[in-house]
Enzyme design. Structure first.
Site, PDB file in Angstrom:
ATOM      1  N   ARG A 102       0.880  -1.185   0.000  1.00  0.00           N
ATOM      2  CA  ARG A 102       0.000   0.000   0.000  1.00  0.00           C
ATOM      3  C   ARG A 102       0.903   1.216   0.000  1.00  0.00           C
ATOM      4  O   ARG A 102       1.704   1.407   0.913  1.00  0.00           O
ATOM      5  CB  ARG A 102      -0.904   0.001   1.235  1.00  0.00           C
ATOM      6  CG  ARG A 102      -1.571   1.341   1.473  1.00  0.00           C
ATOM      7  CD  ARG A 102      -2.666   1.314   2.499  1.00  0.00           C
ATOM      8  NE  ARG A 102      -3.840   0.645   1.966  1.00  0.00           N
ATOM      9  CZ  ARG A 102      -5.065   0.762   2.491  1.00  0.00           C
ATOM     10  NH1 ARG A 102      -5.272   1.503   3.562  1.00  0.00           N
ATOM     11  NH2 ARG A 102      -6.093   0.131   1.944  1.00  0.00           N
ATOM     12  N   HIS A 129      -7.480   0.768  -6.374  1.00  0.00           N
ATOM     13  CA  HIS A 129      -7.666  -0.091  -5.192  1.00  0.00           C
ATOM     14  C   HIS A 129      -8.323  -1.402  -5.655  1.00  0.00           C
ATOM     15  O   HIS A 129      -9.487  -1.675  -5.362  1.00  0.00           O
ATOM     16  CB  HIS A 129      -8.550   0.652  -4.187  1.00  0.00           C
ATOM     17  CG  HIS A 129      -8.481   0.112  -2.792  1.00  0.00           C
ATOM     18  ND1 HIS A 129      -7.700  -0.958  -2.431  1.00  0.00           N
ATOM     19  CD2 HIS A 129      -9.116   0.510  -1.648  1.00  0.00           C
ATOM     20  CE1 HIS A 129      -7.851  -1.184  -1.132  1.00  0.00           C
ATOM     21  NE2 HIS A 129      -8.704  -0.314  -0.633  1.00  0.00           N
ATOM     22  N   GLN A 132     -10.100  -3.948  -3.158  1.00  0.00           N
ATOM     23  CA  GLN A 132     -11.390  -3.464  -2.666  1.00  0.00           C
ATOM     24  C   GLN A 132     -12.489  -3.726  -3.689  1.00  0.00           C
ATOM     25  O   GLN A 132     -13.589  -4.162  -3.351  1.00  0.00           O
ATOM     26  CB  GLN A 132     -11.301  -1.963  -2.373  1.00  0.00           C
ATOM     27  CG  GLN A 132     -12.602  -1.361  -1.880  1.00  0.00           C
ATOM     28  CD  GLN A 132     -13.000  -1.867  -0.506  1.00  0.00           C
ATOM     29  OE1 GLN A 132     -12.224  -1.795   0.420  1.00  0.00           O
ATOM     30  NE2 GLN A 132     -14.212  -2.395  -0.376  1.00  0.00           N
ATOM     31  N   ASP A 219     -17.125   7.384  -1.846  1.00  0.00           N
ATOM     32  CA  ASP A 219     -15.881   7.248  -1.075  1.00  0.00           C
ATOM     33  C   ASP A 219     -15.571   8.627  -0.501  1.00  0.00           C
ATOM     34  O   ASP A 219     -16.188   9.632  -0.890  1.00  0.00           O
ATOM     35  CB  ASP A 219     -14.755   6.749  -2.009  1.00  0.00           C
ATOM     36  CG  ASP A 219     -13.448   6.472  -1.262  1.00  0.00           C
ATOM     37  OD1 ASP A 219     -13.484   6.279  -0.026  1.00  0.00           O
ATOM     38  OD2 ASP A 219     -12.381   6.451  -1.917  1.00  0.00           O
ATOM     39  N   CYS A 259     -16.303   1.689   0.636  1.00  0.00           N
ATOM     40  CA  CYS A 259     -15.111   0.898   0.980  1.00  0.00           C
ATOM     41  C   CYS A 259     -14.694   1.091   2.427  1.00  0.00           C
ATOM     42  O   CYS A 259     -14.003   0.242   2.980  1.00  0.00           O
ATOM     43  CB  CYS A 259     -13.968   1.240   0.034  1.00  0.00           C
ATOM     44  SG  CYS A 259     -13.371   2.935   0.196  1.00  0.00           S
ATOM     45  N   ARG A 287     -13.569  -8.461   1.717  1.00  0.00           N
ATOM     46  CA  ARG A 287     -12.144  -8.211   1.480  1.00  0.00           C
ATOM     47  C   ARG A 287     -11.346  -9.474   1.810  1.00  0.00           C
ATOM     48  O   ARG A 287     -10.420  -9.853   1.099  1.00  0.00           O
ATOM     49  CB  ARG A 287     -11.643  -7.055   2.367  1.00  0.00           C
ATOM     50  CG  ARG A 287     -12.202  -5.682   2.052  1.00  0.00           C
ATOM     51  CD  ARG A 287     -11.712  -5.160   0.731  1.00  0.00           C
ATOM     52  NE  ARG A 287     -10.266  -5.102   0.652  1.00  0.00           N
ATOM     53  CZ  ARG A 287      -9.502  -4.103   1.123  1.00  0.00           C
ATOM     54  NH1 ARG A 287     -10.070  -3.056   1.680  1.00  0.00           N
ATOM     55  NH2 ARG A 287      -8.188  -4.131   0.989  1.00  0.00           N
TER      56      ARG A 287
HETATM   57  N1  NVA Z   1      -9.874   6.889  -1.348  1.00  0.00           N
HETATM   58  C1  NVA Z   1      -9.494   6.436  -0.023  1.00  0.00           C
HETATM   59  C2  NVA Z   1      -9.751   4.974   0.113  1.00  0.00           C
HETATM   60  C3  NVA Z   1      -9.432   4.414   1.472  1.00  0.00           C
HETATM   61  C4  NVA Z   1      -9.634   2.935   1.555  1.00  0.00           C
HETATM   62  C5  NVA Z   1      -8.043   6.773   0.241  1.00  0.00           C
HETATM   63  O1  NVA Z   1      -7.219   6.579  -0.664  1.00  0.00           O
HETATM   64  O2  NVA Z   1      -7.727   7.241   1.328  1.00  0.00           O
HETATM   65  N1   CP Z   2     -11.185   0.020   2.516  1.00  0.00           N
HETATM   66  C1   CP Z   2      -9.913  -0.061   2.950  1.00  0.00           C
HETATM   67  O1   CP Z   2      -8.981  -0.292   2.195  1.00  0.00           O
HETATM   68  O2   CP Z   2      -9.778   0.122   4.290  1.00  0.00           O
HETATM   69  P1   CP Z   2      -8.404   0.320   5.077  1.00  0.00           P
HETATM   70  O3   CP Z   2      -7.841   1.663   4.659  1.00  0.00           O
HETATM   71  O4   CP Z   2      -8.810   0.299   6.514  1.00  0.00           O
HETATM   72  O5   CP Z   2      -7.461  -0.787   4.730  1.00  0.00           O
END
Ligand code: NVA
Ligand code: CP
Length: 302
Positions: A102, A129, A132, A219, A259, A287
């Site tokens: 990540r 993502h 997800q 989101d 998500c 997930r």
């Molecule tokens: N768009 C959000 C998704 C988190 C799972 C982010 O990148 O923070």
């Molecule tokens: N939806 C998701 O990826 O959650 P986290 O940021 O908690 O991993």
């Protein structure tokens, strides 16, 4: 399939195969049937950003598959002190059987895959993502029975979630409307992909997008790494919310997917969130199952 870097790389058949395997693994887990497909294998999990769901679902998923997960915070790795990702990839390939990462730049994930010799799984970048959205697709199929004739609508920021949802839903045969304000559109490469699908529409009107939708997504307005833009974003996304009026424009029985984490009162109202909490937490649970399917396909000797 050698890696899971982005859904653009997967064929509809590969996505369907992952969803079918995820359903099977979920069934086995619910019935206490062990499935140690990855006994003796190790997964390194590199996190450059915070996580609740991704970390816990990959970590427990790996254990359920009989393998060993290593949580690798970027703060503690030499990568956080500037060791090139190319070298990190070559070193980790000598120890591990797979890497989940990540991070911010999609290029870093692509470089990790190109320089290493083991499967790489994208656990979220600024661009996409994919894990997800596999869970989202699994949840939709679970609740609706199939993707046939469904219309999906995403309201909000044209961010990593929007990019992956557009690609995943269109590849699975759904119609898709992306509702984003000017200046916050999905990535150009995703719009270029989507233009070949007659069921794809881009608009800045939430009511127009929600009309006749069977699945509504949203989101956060401010993603990880964009915290400094929060004030401007609150203004830009005012009105890009899933609320009762938007739900009334959608088809009866429409699902809501988020998500998580969610910001009630921003991209979704408390009332809509709680009315659809069952579907949203099924999505969070999935997930686990979807990522186990990804790990089995990538890391098990076939
Ligand atoms: N768009 C959000 C998704 C988190 C799972 C982010 O990148 O923070
Ligand atoms: N939806 C998701 O990826 O959650 P986290 O940021 O908690 O991993």
């Amino acid at each position: 399939m050698k890696h899971l870097l982005k859904l653009l790389d997967l064929s509809p058949e590969e996505i369907t195969d992952l969803l079918n395997l995820a359903d099977q693994l979920k069934y086995e887990r619910k019935h206490g049937i062990p499935h140690p497909h990855l006994a003796g294998k190790s997964l390194g999990m590199i996190f450059q950003k915070a996580s609740t769901r991704t970390r816990v679902s990959f970590e427990t998923g790996m254990v359920q598959l009989g393998g060993y997960p290593l949580f690798l915070s970027a703060n503690d790795l030499q990568i956080g002190r500037g060791e090139p990702v190319q070298d990190t990839a070559r070193v980790l390939s000598r120890y591990l059987d797979g890497i989940m990462i990540r991070t911010f730049a999609q290029q870093e994930v692509e470089d990790l895959a190109a320089c290493g010799t083991i499967p790489v799984i994208n656990g979220l970048t600024d661009f996409c993502h994919p894990c997800q959205v596999l869970a989202d697709l699994m949840t939709i199929r679970e609740h609706k029975g199939s993707f046939d004739g469904l219309k999906a609508c995403y309201i909000g920021d044209g961010n990593n979630m929007a990019n992956s949802l557009i690609v995943g839903c269109l590849k699975m045969g759904m119609a898709f409307t992306a509702v984003t304000p000017e200046g916050y559109r999905p990535a150009q490469v995703v719009l270029d992909f989507a233009k070949d699908y007659p069921g794809f529409t881009l608009t800045d009107s939430p009511m127009e997008g929600a009309a006749g939708a069977d699945v509504l997504f949203t989101d956060v307005w401010t993603s990880m790494g964009q915290e400094a833009e929060k004030k401007a974003r609150l203004k830009a996304f005012d009105g890009y919310q899933i609320n009762d009026a938007v739900m009334a424009a959608a088809n009866p029985g429409a699902m809501v997917q988020h998500c998580l984490p969610a910001h009630r009162g921003e991209e979704i109202t408390e009332a809509v969130f709680e009315a659809h909490a069952g579907e949203i937490f099924d999505e969070a649970e999935n997930r686990l199952h979807a990522q186990k399917a990804v790990m089995v396909r990538l890391m098990k000797q076939q």
